[in-house]
Design a protein around this motif. Structure first.
Motif, PDB file in Angstrom:
ATOM      1  N   LEU A  34      78.299  58.354   8.723  1.00 26.95           N
ATOM      2  CA  LEU A  34      77.173  58.233   7.805  1.00 26.95           C
ATOM      3  C   LEU A  34      76.663  59.590   7.308  1.00 26.95           C
ATOM      4  O   LEU A  34      76.016  59.660   6.268  1.00 26.95           O
ATOM      5  N   THR A  35      76.959  60.667   8.048  1.00 28.22           N
ATOM      6  CA  THR A  35      76.378  61.966   7.696  1.00 28.22           C
ATOM      7  C   THR A  35      77.371  63.115   7.619  1.00 28.22           C
ATOM      8  O   THR A  35      77.072  64.129   6.996  1.00 28.22           O
ATOM      9  N   VAL A  36      78.525  62.982   8.243  1.00 29.31           N
ATOM     10  CA  VAL A  36      79.480  64.093   8.288  1.00 29.31           C
ATOM     11  C   VAL A  36      80.591  63.844   7.275  1.00 29.31           C
ATOM     12  O   VAL A  36      81.230  62.793   7.292  1.00 29.31           O
ATOM     13  N   SER A  37      80.816  64.808   6.382  1.00 28.45           N
ATOM     14  CA  SER A  37      81.843  64.637   5.356  1.00 28.45           C
ATOM     15  C   SER A  37      83.054  65.548   5.562  1.00 28.45           C
ATOM     16  O   SER A  37      84.057  65.393   4.868  1.00 28.45           O
ATOM     17  N   GLU A  38      82.950  66.502   6.494  1.00 29.07           N
ATOM     18  CA  GLU A  38      84.084  67.372   6.779  1.00 29.07           C
ATOM     19  C   GLU A  38      83.931  67.966   8.174  1.00 29.07           C
ATOM     20  O   GLU A  38      82.834  67.987   8.727  1.00 29.07           O
ATOM     21  N   TYR A  39      85.048  68.403   8.707  1.00 25.20           N
ATOM     22  CA  TYR A  39      85.083  69.003  10.041  1.00 25.20           C
ATOM     23  C   TYR A  39      85.750  70.366   9.908  1.00 25.20           C
ATOM     24  O   TYR A  39      86.857  70.464   9.388  1.00 25.20           O
ATOM     25  N   GLN A  40      85.066  71.395  10.366  1.00 17.98           N
ATOM     26  CA  GLN A  40      85.567  72.753  10.186  1.00 17.98           C
ATOM     27  C   GLN A  40      86.832  73.028  11.004  1.00 17.98           C
ATOM     28  O   GLN A  40      87.759  73.631  10.506  1.00 17.98           O
ATOM     29  N   PHE A  42      89.698  71.723  14.314  1.00 17.37           N
ATOM     30  CA  PHE A  42      90.295  70.569  14.976  1.00 17.37           C
ATOM     31  C   PHE A  42      89.411  70.115  16.145  1.00 17.37           C
ATOM     32  O   PHE A  42      89.240  68.917  16.352  1.00 17.37           O
ATOM     33  N   ASP A  43      88.842  71.047  16.872  1.00 14.16           N
ATOM     34  CA  ASP A  43      87.941  70.674  17.966  1.00 14.16           C
ATOM     35  C   ASP A  43      86.740  69.887  17.455  1.00 14.16           C
ATOM     36  O   ASP A  43      86.316  68.917  18.088  1.00 14.16           O
ATOM     37  N   ASP A  44      86.192  70.288  16.303  1.00 10.92           N
ATOM     38  CA  ASP A  44      85.084  69.538  15.697  1.00 10.92           C
ATOM     39  C   ASP A  44      85.534  68.113  15.374  1.00 10.92           C
ATOM     40  O   ASP A  44      84.822  67.140  15.640  1.00 10.92           O
ATOM     41  N   LEU A  45      86.714  67.998  14.787  1.00 13.32           N
ATOM     42  CA  LEU A  45      87.252  66.695  14.409  1.00 13.32           C
ATOM     43  C   LEU A  45      87.480  65.809  15.632  1.00 13.32           C
ATOM     44  O   LEU A  45      87.260  64.601  15.582  1.00 13.32           O
ATOM     45  N   MET A  46      87.882  66.430  16.739  1.00 16.66           N
ATOM     46  CA  MET A  46      88.186  65.651  17.934  1.00 16.66           C
ATOM     47  C   MET A  46      86.960  64.922  18.496  1.00 16.66           C
ATOM     48  O   MET A  46      87.103  63.887  19.134  1.00 16.66           O
TER      49      MET A  46
END
Length: 179
Positions: A34-40, A42-46
């Motif tokens: 609902l609020t996150v549109s990208e992950y800087q 790979f750890d953030d994405l995980m």
């Protein structure tokens, strides 16, 4: 719950002793959408992937019949591979929704920007970035493969098929890129 699906879920959770934390992680990831549109990174994405897919593998293990506790971390890896394959397949659809699930820093290391992705033209930089993402999926699938043999024999064909189909998505993307 008076809802038939809710009652079945509660029964399954109790019967197979599935930790509630897995469901909480799933809801956390769905809230992130609902609020996150990208992950800087790979750890953030995980953080997102764990709750959106890895826990699904973990929830399935007791139902499928683990022959060893070692099945759990391998199921988590396979769930991760499935989700990452979906991200690779869905780049265009995700861009339409104003988001990208490929790590920004990894894209940038190949010279890929949001603007390039939004042009919907497969450039050498995008090919290179996708190749890195595809290799990650394949590595995770290879690493997770041993976990299938740690499940009850009757469950193995289903998970083998799922692994081939989900991770095979990257083969289709790769073929599509080449043409």
């Amino acid at each position: 719950s008076k809802d038939a699906i809710g009652m079945a879920l509660a029964d399954t959770v109790r019967r197979f002793n599935i930790p509630i934390e897995y469901f909480e992680s799933f809801m956390h990831s769905m809230t992130m959408d609902l609020t996150v549109s990208e992950y800087q990174t790979f750890d953030d994405l995980m953080e997102y992937v764990y709750g959106s897919a890895s826990v699904i593998g973990l929830q399935m293990v007791p139902i499928l019949g683990a022959l060893s506790p070692d099945a759990y971390p391998l199921a988590e890896k396979l769930g991760t591979a499935f989700q990452l394959a979906n991200f690779i397949r869905d780049v265009g659809e995700d861009l339409d929704r104003g988001r990208i699930y490929l790590p920004i820093k990894e894209l940038e290391s190949h010279g890929v920007t949001w603007e390039m992705l939004n042009q919907r033209v497969v450039t050498p930089q995008i090919r290179s970035a996708l190749k890195e993402q595809i290799e990650r999926v394949r590595r995770l699938q290879r690493e997770a493969d041993a976990g299938i043999h740690l499940l009850e024999p009757s469950s193995r064909p289903c998970i083998e098929a799922a692994s081939e189909l989900y991770c095979g998505i990257v083969d289709e993307v790769e073929i599509g890129r080449a043409s």
